[in-house]
Write a protein that holds these residues in place. Structure first.
Motif, PDB file in Angstrom:
ATOM      1  N   ARG A  63      41.059  -7.297  46.613  1.00 18.16           N
ATOM      2  CA  ARG A  63      41.662  -7.700  45.200  1.00 18.16           C
ATOM      3  C   ARG A  63      43.105  -7.645  45.487  1.00 18.16           C
ATOM      4  O   ARG A  63      43.606  -6.432  45.907  1.00 18.16           O
ATOM      5  N   SER A  64      43.781  -8.622  45.232  1.00 18.50           N
ATOM      6  CA  SER A  64      45.350  -8.539  45.063  1.00 18.50           C
ATOM      7  C   SER A  64      46.014  -9.475  44.305  1.00 18.50           C
ATOM      8  O   SER A  64      45.197 -10.404  43.734  1.00 18.50           O
ATOM      9  N   GLY A 110      47.482  -7.721  39.711  1.00 17.72           N
ATOM     10  CA  GLY A 110      46.278  -8.097  40.441  1.00 17.72           C
ATOM     11  C   GLY A 110      45.248  -8.239  39.310  1.00 17.72           C
ATOM     12  O   GLY A 110      44.326  -9.322  39.674  1.00 17.72           O
ATOM     13  N   CYS A 157      41.937  -3.487  42.812  1.00 11.91           N
ATOM     14  CA  CYS A 157      43.081  -3.731  43.595  1.00 11.91           C
ATOM     15  C   CYS A 157      43.972  -2.469  44.192  1.00 11.91           C
ATOM     16  O   CYS A 157      44.448  -2.607  45.293  1.00 11.91           O
TER      17      CYS A 157
END
Length: 176
Positions: free
Chosen positions: A75-76, A133, A152
């Protein structure tokens, strides 16, 4: 004053995303690129050279020395995993070639001096990345925001303590 801060944060989020999209990996990155990639991946500076993005997830955490390196969900701020991987390897290659110092090396203050005029420290970049994020991935409520922020931050879901409780503070109110 508060509304000014909220609008500034929105501008910062949009400008970080625009800069990430505009980076050319053929050129050499600078301190701004390092800061943007730190925000994008919620990096600890000690992880800059060890982090890896694979199809299985993200591995190479600084806090997991001596423990099994279990891939965590990607996740970003950058949803495109391939682009995130490209930017991370671009930065890692520049550091390994000696064109840029390793910001994760203890005692190195050059990156802190770069951030000081903005009133930031590297820890702030990581926290901003977690919030950004979670927002980019469409957190609908505060519970979902905490889950996405934990992903994230690459927080281990089996761990009892959650870094999101101290890292993610957001006033999540719907508009209108």
């Amino acid at each position: 004053m508060k509304s000014k801060m909220i609008s500034e944060k929105k501008v910062i989020l949009e400008s970080v995303k625009e800069r990430l999209d505009a980076y050319d990996v053929e050129t050499s990155p600078d301190c701004l690129a390092l800061a943007d990639i730190t925000i994008m991946l919620c990096l600890r500076l000690a992880e800059v050279t060890t982090l890896h993005i694979t199809d299985a997830g993200v591995t190479g955490y600084a806090k997991n020395r001596g423990q099994p390196d279990i891939p965590r969900k990607f996740r970003s701020l950058e949803k495109n995993q391939e682009r995130a991987k490209e930017l991370l390897t671009w930065l890692q290659n520049t550091i390994s070639s000696g064109k840029m110092g390793n910001p994760g090396k203890p005692g190195v203050k050059w990156f802190n001096r770069y951030l000081k005029p903005y009133g930031l420290i590297p820890q702030h970049l990581r926290k901003m990345g977690a919030v950004y994020g979670a927002v980019v991935h469409g957190a609908g409520n505060s519970g979902r925001l905490m889950t996405l922020a934990g992903q994230c931050l690459r927080h281990n879901p089996d761990s009892i303590t959650s870094p999101t409780q101290r890292c993610v503070v957001i006033n999540y109110r719907r508009k209108n």
